[in-house]
Motif scaffolding. Structure first.
Motif, PDB file in Angstrom:
ATOM      1  N   TYR A   1       0.836  -1.194   0.000  1.00 43.52           N
ATOM      2  CA  TYR A   1       0.000   0.000   0.000  1.00 43.52           C
ATOM      3  C   TYR A   1       0.873   1.248   0.000  1.00 43.52           C
ATOM      4  N   LEU A   2       0.359   2.284  -0.669  1.00 46.74           N
ATOM      5  CA  LEU A   2       0.921   3.628  -0.575  1.00 46.74           C
ATOM      6  C   LEU A   2      -0.173   4.559  -0.062  1.00 46.74           C
ATOM      7  N   GLU A   3       0.155   5.367   0.924  1.00 52.08           N
ATOM      8  CA  GLU A   3      -0.785   6.398   1.355  1.00 52.08           C
ATOM      9  C   GLU A   3      -0.398   7.685   0.653  1.00 52.08           C
ATOM     10  N   ILE A   4      -1.341   8.261  -0.089  1.00 53.55           N
ATOM     11  CA  ILE A   4      -1.036   9.422  -0.925  1.00 53.55           C
ATOM     12  C   ILE A   4      -2.060  10.522  -0.670  1.00 53.55           C
ATOM     13  N   ASP A   5      -1.657  11.754  -0.983  1.00 54.91           N
ATOM     14  CA  ASP A   5      -2.643  12.834  -0.997  1.00 54.91           C
ATOM     15  C   ASP A   5      -2.415  13.709  -2.217  1.00 54.91           C
ATOM     16  N   PHE A   6      -3.494  14.278  -2.692  1.00 53.48           N
ATOM     17  CA  PHE A   6      -3.454  15.160  -3.866  1.00 53.48           C
ATOM     18  C   PHE A   6      -4.696  16.034  -3.841  1.00 53.48           C
ATOM     19  N   GLU A   7      -4.726  17.034  -4.719  1.00 54.73           N
ATOM     20  CA  GLU A   7      -5.889  17.900  -4.863  1.00 54.73           C
ATOM     21  C   GLU A   7      -6.475  17.702  -6.246  1.00 54.73           C
ATOM     22  N   THR A   8      -7.801  17.697  -6.314  1.00 57.73           N
ATOM     23  CA  THR A   8      -8.461  17.609  -7.610  1.00 57.73           C
ATOM     24  C   THR A   8      -8.347  18.960  -8.315  1.00 57.73           C
ATOM     25  N   ASP A   9      -8.756  18.998  -9.581  1.00 55.69           N
ATOM     26  CA  ASP A   9      -8.690  20.265 -10.312  1.00 55.69           C
ATOM     27  C   ASP A   9      -9.664  21.286  -9.752  1.00 55.69           C
ATOM     28  N   GLY A  10     -10.599  20.822  -8.909  1.00 55.08           N
ATOM     29  CA  GLY A  10     -11.528  21.748  -8.254  1.00 55.08           C
ATOM     30  C   GLY A  10     -11.055  22.158  -6.872  1.00 55.08           C
ATOM     31  N   GLY A  11      -9.839  21.727  -6.481  1.00 56.15           N
ATOM     32  CA  GLY A  11      -9.281  22.107  -5.187  1.00 56.15           C
ATOM     33  C   GLY A  11      -9.707  21.214  -4.044  1.00 56.15           C
ATOM     34  N   ARG A  12     -10.296  20.071  -4.336  1.00 54.78           N
ATOM     35  CA  ARG A  12     -10.744  19.158  -3.268  1.00 54.78           C
ATOM     36  C   ARG A  12      -9.577  18.297  -2.802  1.00 54.78           C
ATOM     37  N   PRO A  13      -9.224  18.334  -1.500  1.00 52.17           N
ATOM     38  CA  PRO A  13      -8.113  17.511  -1.018  1.00 52.17           C
ATOM     39  C   PRO A  13      -8.531  16.043  -0.903  1.00 52.17           C
ATOM     40  N   MET A  14      -7.652  15.151  -1.327  1.00 55.81           N
ATOM     41  CA  MET A  14      -7.922  13.714  -1.274  1.00 55.81           C
ATOM     42  C   MET A  14      -6.759  13.014  -0.586  1.00 55.81           C
ATOM     43  N   ARG A  15      -7.075  12.075   0.281  1.00 61.11           N
ATOM     44  CA  ARG A  15      -6.061  11.219   0.890  1.00 61.11           C
ATOM     45  C   ARG A  15      -6.541   9.766   0.749  1.00 61.11           C
ATOM     46  N   LEU A  16      -5.755   8.948   0.056  1.00 58.01           N
ATOM     47  CA  LEU A  16      -6.161   7.579  -0.258  1.00 58.01           C
ATOM     48  C   LEU A  16      -5.047   6.605   0.091  1.00 58.01           C
ATOM     49  N   LYS A  17      -5.417   5.323   0.214  1.00 55.86           N
ATOM     50  CA  LYS A  17      -4.450   4.264   0.502  1.00 55.86           C
ATOM     51  C   LYS A  17      -4.626   3.127  -0.511  1.00 55.86           C
ATOM     52  N   PRO A  18      -4.238   3.363  -1.755  1.00 57.44           N
ATOM     53  CA  PRO A  18      -4.430   2.322  -2.774  1.00 57.44           C
ATOM     54  C   PRO A  18      -3.409   1.192  -2.620  1.00 57.44           C
ATOM     55  N   SER A  19      -3.843  -0.009  -2.958  1.00 58.54           N
ATOM     56  CA  SER A  19      -2.885  -1.112  -3.058  1.00 58.54           C
ATOM     57  C   SER A  19      -2.158  -0.979  -4.395  1.00 58.54           C
ATOM     58  N   VAL A  20      -0.879  -1.319  -4.390  1.00 54.90           N
ATOM     59  CA  VAL A  20      -0.054  -1.150  -5.588  1.00 54.90           C
ATOM     60  C   VAL A  20       0.780  -2.403  -5.792  1.00 54.90           C
ATOM     61  N   GLY A  21       1.379  -2.495  -6.961  1.00 51.71           N
ATOM     62  CA  GLY A  21       2.267  -3.604  -7.241  1.00 51.71           C
ATOM     63  C   GLY A  21       3.588  -3.468  -6.502  1.00 51.71           C
ATOM     64  N   SER A  22       4.284  -4.582  -6.382  1.00 48.04           N
ATOM     65  CA  SER A  22       5.560  -4.557  -5.655  1.00 48.04           C
ATOM     66  C   SER A  22       6.590  -3.672  -6.339  1.00 48.04           C
ATOM     67  N   GLY A  23       6.515  -3.578  -7.693  1.00 48.03           N
ATOM     68  CA  GLY A  23       7.479  -2.746  -8.416  1.00 48.03           C
ATOM     69  C   GLY A  23       7.365  -1.284  -8.053  1.00 48.03           C
ATOM     70  N   LEU A  24       6.133  -0.756  -8.102  1.00 48.85           N
ATOM     71  CA  LEU A  24       5.918   0.643  -7.739  1.00 48.85           C
ATOM     72  C   LEU A  24       6.252   0.864  -6.272  1.00 48.85           C
ATOM     73  N   TYR A  25       5.880  -0.072  -5.422  1.00 51.57           N
ATOM     74  CA  TYR A  25       6.158   0.065  -3.990  1.00 51.57           C
ATOM     75  C   TYR A  25       7.661   0.154  -3.726  1.00 51.57           C
ATOM     76  N   ASN A  26       8.435  -0.700  -4.359  1.00 47.30           N
ATOM     77  CA  ASN A  26       9.880  -0.764  -4.088  1.00 47.30           C
ATOM     78  C   ASN A  26      10.645   0.445  -4.628  1.00 47.30           C
ATOM     79  N   ARG A  27      10.137   1.070  -5.674  1.00 45.83           N
ATOM     80  CA  ARG A  27      10.865   2.218  -6.227  1.00 45.83           C
ATOM     81  C   ARG A  27      10.328   3.565  -5.733  1.00 45.83           C
ATOM     82  N   THR A  28       9.412   3.532  -4.779  1.00 42.39           N
ATOM     83  CA  THR A  28       8.815   4.753  -4.257  1.00 42.39           C
ATOM     84  C   THR A  28       9.215   4.949  -2.794  1.00 42.39           C
TER      85      THR A  28
END
Length: 256
Positions: free
Chosen positions: A79-106
């Motif tokens: 899992y990666l816990e991430i936050d970002f803002e939408t183009d409308g300025g809405r703050p988002m915080r999510l915990k998507p599951s990801v592949g091992s490749g993305l996890y290991n290089r992040t």
């Protein structure tokens, strides 16, 4: 003591099930589930293609979980816990599951590209087109299960038909029991066995699988009735007796 010899003709459906037809039900259920998952995933992929918006998300945490199944096999989910803002300025915080490749290089603090749905920013892709790829993979797996289901219908079905033809049209014979064969199939930790015999022409044969106690009444050297089919003999205990009229010794007098 248990005894398995049938005293009436066994139906096609029962023979089909006992000869492995239940595998078709399992494969069919898997195919239905995969078809549903593929349909939903493909619909989501089309939504991302129509309204997906790319942005940058900051990684604020990373972790993984481990689970162990009944066989002792471990499964790791990243899992990666991430936050970002939408183009409308809405703050988002999510915990998507990801592949091992993305996890290991992040690393924590990195910015990574993500794509979110304008109508539902809680749905994201961490790789462009990942839902379409998942739908394609699911379709391929579903096609494999479809082929397996056809095989699970054909092979037990053809065997059941052959057994019924042998019972109806084949010559009835007496075969000498030569022993029990232990199979690799277990139910609740208990092995299943097959009755083995040698017919009047010296050809060997074996029954469907049963519990050992169901077959122990058939002693080595005793005789059991069998029907000669085109390619093999079938035990009357498996397929049941023919509807032929029988003489005093149990042999058919005429067809029917």
């Amino acid at each position: 003591m248990a005894h398995v010899a049938q005293d009436h003709p066994v139906s096609f459906l029962r023979l089909f099930w006992r000869m492995g037809g239940w595998l078709a039900l399992i494969c069919g259920a898997a195919l239905l589930l995969l078809t549903l998952v593929s349909h939903l995933t493909l619909g989501l992929a089309q939504r991302f293609e129509a309204e997906g918006i790319e942005t940058r998300a900051r990684v604020i945490d990373r972790y993984y979980t481990e689970s162990t199944d009944s066989d002792g096999d471990k499964t790791i989910t990243y899992y990666l816990e991430i936050d970002f803002e939408t183009d409308g300025g809405r703050p988002m915080r999510l915990k998507p599951s990801v592949g091992s490749g993305l996890y290991n290089r992040t690393r924590i603090g990195d910015d990574i590209p993500v794509w979110y749905l304008q109508s539902d920013p809680s749905r994201i892709e961490t790789r462009r087109g990942q839902n379409r790829s998942a739908a394609t993979v699911t379709q391929v797996i579903g096609a494999v299960f479809g082929l397996l289901m056809l095989g699970a219908l054909w092979f037990p079905g053809s065997k059941a038909v052959a057994a019924l033809r042998a019972r109806r049209y084949g010559r009835r014979d007496r075969a000498e029991v030569t022993g029990l064969k232990k199979t690799g199939w277990t139910v609740n930790g208990e092995h299943r066995y097959r009755l083995q015999w040698r017919d009047s022409a010296g050809h060997g044969g074996e029954s469907l699988a049963y519990r050992r106690d169901q077959l122990t009444p058939y002693r080595i050297g005793s005789t059991v009735p069998v029907y000669h089919g085109l390619r093999r003999t079938w035990w009357e205990g498996d397929v049941g007796p023919s509807r032929h009229t029988r003489d005093a010794e149990g042999y058919p007098v005429h067809g029917g």
